[in-house]
Design a protein around this motif. Structure first.
Motif, PDB file in Angstrom:
ATOM      1  N   ALA A 166      39.558  49.690  48.119  1.00  0.00           N
ATOM      2  CA  ALA A 166      39.658  48.490  47.022  1.00  0.00           C
ATOM      3  C   ALA A 166      40.967  48.562  46.392  1.00  0.00           C
ATOM      4  O   ALA A 166      41.823  49.251  46.478  1.00  0.00           O
ATOM      5  N   GLY A 167      41.344  47.329  46.122  1.00  0.00           N
ATOM      6  CA  GLY A 167      42.482  47.110  45.442  1.00  0.00           C
ATOM      7  C   GLY A 167      42.748  47.796  43.864  1.00  0.00           C
ATOM      8  O   GLY A 167      41.669  48.063  43.563  1.00  0.00           O
ATOM      9  N   PRO A 168      43.630  47.710  43.402  1.00  0.00           N
ATOM     10  CA  PRO A 168      43.630  48.422  41.977  1.00  0.00           C
ATOM     11  C   PRO A 168      43.140  47.640  40.905  1.00  0.00           C
ATOM     12  O   PRO A 168      43.111  46.475  40.778  1.00  0.00           O
ATOM     13  N   PHE A 169      42.648  48.475  39.963  1.00  0.00           N
ATOM     14  CA  PHE A 169      41.916  47.771  38.969  1.00  0.00           C
ATOM     15  C   PHE A 169      42.662  47.609  37.633  1.00  0.00           C
ATOM     16  O   PHE A 169      43.181  48.596  37.023  1.00  0.00           O
ATOM     17  N   LEU A 170      43.017  46.439  36.998  1.00  0.00           N
ATOM     18  CA  LEU A 170      44.173  46.088  36.235  1.00  0.00           C
ATOM     19  C   LEU A 170      45.373  47.298  36.187  1.00  0.00           C
ATOM     20  O   LEU A 170      45.583  47.920  35.528  1.00  0.00           O
ATOM     21  N   PRO A 171      46.081  47.246  37.404  1.00  0.00           N
ATOM     22  CA  PRO A 171      47.342  48.063  37.782  1.00  0.00           C
ATOM     23  C   PRO A 171      48.149  48.319  36.421  1.00  0.00           C
ATOM     24  O   PRO A 171      48.853  49.160  36.491  1.00  0.00           O
ATOM     25  N   GLU A 172      48.490  46.953  35.596  1.00  0.00           N
ATOM     26  CA  GLU A 172      49.204  47.193  34.634  1.00  0.00           C
ATOM     27  C   GLU A 172      48.856  48.092  33.448  1.00  0.00           C
ATOM     28  O   GLU A 172      49.610  48.486  32.420  1.00  0.00           O
ATOM     29  N   GLN A 173      47.529  48.571  33.572  1.00  0.00           N
ATOM     30  CA  GLN A 173      47.061  49.809  32.677  1.00  0.00           C
ATOM     31  C   GLN A 173      47.486  51.114  33.158  1.00  0.00           C
ATOM     32  O   GLN A 173      46.754  52.260  32.570  1.00  0.00           O
ATOM     33  N   SER A 174      47.969  51.313  34.236  1.00  0.00           N
ATOM     34  CA  SER A 174      48.155  52.644  35.146  1.00  0.00           C
ATOM     35  C   SER A 174      48.950  53.365  34.204  1.00  0.00           C
ATOM     36  O   SER A 174      49.947  52.993  33.475  1.00  0.00           O
ATOM     37  N   LEU A 233      30.581  40.643  31.201  1.00  0.00           N
ATOM     38  CA  LEU A 233      31.486  40.700  30.357  1.00  0.00           C
ATOM     39  C   LEU A 233      32.301  39.546  30.310  1.00  0.00           C
ATOM     40  O   LEU A 233      32.878  38.784  29.361  1.00  0.00           O
ATOM     41  N   GLY A 234      32.517  38.880  31.452  1.00  0.00           N
ATOM     42  CA  GLY A 234      33.591  37.679  31.488  1.00  0.00           C
ATOM     43  C   GLY A 234      34.883  38.120  31.686  1.00  0.00           C
ATOM     44  O   GLY A 234      35.357  39.399  31.346  1.00  0.00           O
ATOM     45  N   PRO A 235      35.812  37.138  31.943  1.00  0.00           N
ATOM     46  CA  PRO A 235      37.492  37.452  32.444  1.00  0.00           C
ATOM     47  C   PRO A 235      38.168  38.211  31.093  1.00  0.00           C
ATOM     48  O   PRO A 235      38.892  39.017  31.444  1.00  0.00           O
ATOM     49  N   GLU A 236      37.917  37.351  30.197  1.00  0.00           N
ATOM     50  CA  GLU A 236      38.681  38.075  28.840  1.00  0.00           C
ATOM     51  C   GLU A 236      38.449  39.547  28.667  1.00  0.00           C
ATOM     52  O   GLU A 236      39.451  40.355  28.332  1.00  0.00           O
ATOM     53  N   ARG A 237      37.108  39.902  28.460  1.00  0.00           N
ATOM     54  CA  ARG A 237      36.997  41.260  28.029  1.00  0.00           C
ATOM     55  C   ARG A 237      37.081  42.141  29.133  1.00  0.00           C
ATOM     56  O   ARG A 237      37.150  43.361  29.129  1.00  0.00           O
ATOM     57  N   THR A 238      36.886  41.687  30.317  1.00  0.00           N
ATOM     58  CA  THR A 238      37.130  42.575  31.685  1.00  0.00           C
ATOM     59  C   THR A 238      38.655  42.826  31.482  1.00  0.00           C
ATOM     60  O   THR A 238      38.694  44.038  31.857  1.00  0.00           O
ATOM     61  N   ALA A 239      39.624  42.049  30.979  1.00  0.00           N
ATOM     62  CA  ALA A 239      40.832  42.743  31.140  1.00  0.00           C
ATOM     63  C   ALA A 239      41.236  43.612  29.924  1.00  0.00           C
ATOM     64  O   ALA A 239      42.130  44.272  29.955  1.00  0.00           O
ATOM     65  N   TRP A 240      40.220  43.730  28.933  1.00  0.00           N
ATOM     66  CA  TRP A 240      40.520  44.961  27.946  1.00  0.00           C
ATOM     67  C   TRP A 240      39.776  46.254  28.415  1.00  0.00           C
ATOM     68  O   TRP A 240      39.972  46.982  27.530  1.00  0.00           O
ATOM     69  N   MET A 282      29.378  45.552  21.544  1.00  0.00           N
ATOM     70  CA  MET A 282      30.337  44.862  21.574  1.00  0.00           C
ATOM     71  C   MET A 282      30.608  43.786  20.503  1.00  0.00           C
ATOM     72  O   MET A 282      29.531  43.542  19.951  1.00  0.00           O
ATOM     73  N   THR A 283      31.714  43.274  20.372  1.00  0.00           N
ATOM     74  CA  THR A 283      31.875  42.384  19.382  1.00  0.00           C
ATOM     75  C   THR A 283      31.453  40.863  19.652  1.00  0.00           C
ATOM     76  O   THR A 283      31.291  40.046  18.816  1.00  0.00           O
ATOM     77  N   ALA A 284      31.230  40.712  20.910  1.00  0.00           N
ATOM     78  CA  ALA A 284      30.557  39.246  21.459  1.00  0.00           C
ATOM     79  C   ALA A 284      29.421  39.719  22.278  1.00  0.00           C
ATOM     80  O   ALA A 284      29.443  40.788  23.025  1.00  0.00           O
ATOM     81  N   PRO A 285      28.261  38.845  22.442  1.00  0.00           N
ATOM     82  CA  PRO A 285      27.335  38.990  23.385  1.00  0.00           C
ATOM     83  C   PRO A 285      27.639  39.281  24.797  1.00  0.00           C
ATOM     84  O   PRO A 285      28.656  38.847  25.337  1.00  0.00           O
ATOM     85  N   TYR A 286      26.820  39.722  25.487  1.00  0.00           N
ATOM     86  CA  TYR A 286      26.974  39.927  26.797  1.00  0.00           C
ATOM     87  C   TYR A 286      26.617  38.627  27.551  1.00  0.00           C
ATOM     88  O   TYR A 286      25.864  37.968  26.890  1.00  0.00           O
ATOM     89  N   LEU A 287      26.963  38.388  28.779  1.00  0.00           N
ATOM     90  CA  LEU A 287      26.685  37.039  29.385  1.00  0.00           C
ATOM     91  C   LEU A 287      25.376  37.565  30.336  1.00  0.00           C
ATOM     92  O   LEU A 287      25.046  38.624  30.497  1.00  0.00           O
ATOM     93  N   ASP A 288      24.859  36.220  30.553  1.00  0.00           N
ATOM     94  CA  ASP A 288      23.731  36.522  31.670  1.00  0.00           C
ATOM     95  C   ASP A 288      24.292  36.264  33.087  1.00  0.00           C
ATOM     96  O   ASP A 288      25.469  35.936  33.124  1.00  0.00           O
TER      97      ASP A 288
END
Length: 548
Positions: free
Chosen positions: A470-478, A419-426, A305-311
């Motif tokens: 489950a609901g869709p995961f990042l549906p804008e990426q479909s 990952l946190g919210p920003e990276r989750t969206a990637w 990753m370009t940034a550390p993992y979170l705990d």
């Protein structure tokens, strides 16, 4: 139109050609293993007394699927071992392990795999749980992503792994507070035990390949790229099985073999890879690709990753994952391989690994000019937004494993919180890659996940697993259905340099799949319910379902 009679004529259905216009037809003719006509009623004129007529009955005909990243021999071998797939219940794991052990008293080791990290607290199983089931023989079980293994105390003893054993540079031995190994091994630590496993025989590997081929044909797959030949770093080498099957013509699929790049060596191995490319290319087998595994996986925090993992509290740790090859060295290696006309097939899962792989492709382009080597990056769990456009700019194909782009416990419990919210969206940005002009291919990574292309297409379109609530995961990426199918046909054919496949136009090979329905005529949520009825390779039927 030539009036010579065709060997096969398909009529009365929808034919999705996957040509550049993604055009549709209703009839198709095959002669001598090649598509000879695509059109409508006029194609029926090519039927003669000996022509086999196939009534599509409103079903969909399309080019054969091609899996651009699969471990077919590994998957086929594991089908004959202790199989833990299809469940996440630890009690069911233990029941199956005990049953397999009881059924095979002659085996020195109990091997197999398919367990899920979500089944255990923190994703980590223990040796004690295995000891309770098999105390007297060593046990080695891959997890479903094959980046980790579960072993019992006896296996650790055979391998000489103790609290004093250091972690390898490219892996980790999970430990109890006093340093005693827990029984979970990550990445390069697999090799510490795997080197002690009884060697598979040539007959075992060949049987695994043929078992896998039968399964893949039943799923409409006519060609694939095996992502690990001439393996090292704890992985077996299936190349002899492929070469044997290619020579005796039992290999009916077209296969590109990705030759493994050893992480403990440098440019000096290229001469050996050139020798292997020549020696292992025969008939339907072509070993013109080199596989470079640049990082691990997110669930065990080894993806780079370009940034550390979170705990667990959401604070940054000191761990950003592992780049198995230093970036400057990677640039040199890829440039040298490209100069020898090797395609490079990257395992790049974290955003830093993706960037490092793209940087290496850029270095090769700068040094060698634009060559038709068609590099591709597989997995792409995280792609930094700054790197999306570089796939198009560099001519690097995005190789998607779409089944992973969905909510499930491994994603929701072992990945997103760290990952946190920003990276989750990637994550798995299929839509963004398409909009940025990237060429898309697709594969399964079986036996890591199901080899069923239709299940993967379902997730690519819906961003939900088949039969999931489950609901869709990042549906804008479909992706739309045509694009998803194109990735599994024309896109993967491009990656595999099989330029006379992947689309149905006159002159191309008649690698075909007939589905039991036309998924375009039903809601998108039903795509995963479609099944393969017929599969053809070079116009020869290699699979027919009982209800075809």
């Amino acid at each position: 139109m030539s009036q010579s009679a065709a060997d096969l004529v398909f009529t009365n259905g929808t034919i999705l050609t996957m040509d550049s216009a993604r055009s549709r037809a209703t009839s198709l003719a095959v002669t001598g293993g090649r598509v000879t006509a695509v059109g409508h009623d006029e194609v029926r004129q090519l039927a003669g007394p000996q022509t086999e007529l196939v009534d599509l009955r409103d079903r969909l005909l399309l080019p054969g699927f091609q899996d651009a990243h699969v471990h077919a021999v590994m998957g086929g071998v594991e089908l004959g071992e202790c199989d833990l797939t299809g469940t996440v219940d630890p009690q069911e794991y233990r029941r199956r392990i005990r049953a397999y052990s009881d059924a095979h008293p002659e085996k020195e080791w109990i091997t197999g795999g398919g367990w899920s990290m979500e089944s255990f607290a923190g994703g980590l199983p223990t040796r004690q749980a295995l000891d309770a089931v098999v105390p007297d023989r060593p046990v080695f079980l891959f997890n479903r992503d094959h980046h980790g293994a579960w072993v019992n105390t006896r296996a650790l003893e055979v391998a000489g792994i103790t609290a004093a054993t250091p972690d390898p540079r490219d892996g980790r031995v999970e430990r109890e507070p006093d340093g005693t190994p827990t029984g979970a091994l990550q990445e390069g630590a697999l090799a510490l035990v795997a080197r002690h496993l009884p060697a598979l025989t040539a007959a075992d590997r060949l049987a695994g390949l043929l078992r896998a081929q039968e399964l893949l044909h039943s799923l409409g797959i006519t060609a694939w790229q095996d992502a690990l030949l001439c393996g090292a770093d704890g992985y077996p080498d299936p190349s002899d099985a492929y070469l044997t099957a290619a020579r005796d013509h039992t290999l009916t699929a077209s296969v590109v073999g990705s030759l493994w790049w050893r992480r403990d060596a440098g440019e000096e191995q290229i001469a050996d890879l050139l020798d292997k490319r020549e020696r292992l290319t025969h008939g339907r087998l072509r070993c013109s690709t080199v596989k470079i595994m640049q990082d691990g996986v997110a669930e065990n925090h080894t993806a780079a990753m370009t940034a550390p993992y979170l705990d667990g509290c959401g604070c940054a740790t000191g761990n950003s994952g592992i780049s198995f090859i230093a970036p400057d060295a990677l640039k040199r290696y890829v440039t040298a391989l490209d100069a020898e006309d090797f395609q490079v097939h990257f395992h790049a899962l974290g955003d830093r690994a993706v960037r490092e792989a793209l940087d290496a492709v850029a270095a090769a382009r700068a040094a060698n000019g634009r060559r038709d080597t068609r590099p591709h990056l597989a997995h792409l769990q995280l792609v930094h937004p700054d790197d999306l456009g570089r796939f198009r700019e560099l001519g690097a194909t995005a190789n998607l494993q779409a089944l992973w782009a969905a909510h499930e416990p491994q994603m929701d419990e072992l990945t997103i919180p760290f990952l946190g919210p920003e990276r989750t969206a990637w994550q798995y940005p299929f839509g963004d890659l398409l909009r940025a002009g990237a060429t898309l291919a697709a594969g399964s990574d079986w036996p890591v996940s199901s080899p069923d292309p239709l299940a993967a297409v379902h997730v690519a379109v819906n961003r939900v697993l088949p039969d999931s609530d489950a609901g869709p995961f990042l549906p804008e990426q479909s992706l739309d259905l045509t694009t998803a199918l194109a990735a599994y046909t024309a896109g993967s054919a491009y990656v595999n340099h099989l330029d006379d496949t992947g689309s149905l136009r006159p002159g191309n090979r008649a690698d075909l799949v007939v589905l039991d329905r036309d998924p375009f005529a039903a809601p998108a949520g039903e795509i995963g319910s479609a099944r393969v009825h017929l599969t053809y390779v070079d116009g020869h039927r290699v699979h027919a379902s009982p209800d075809a």
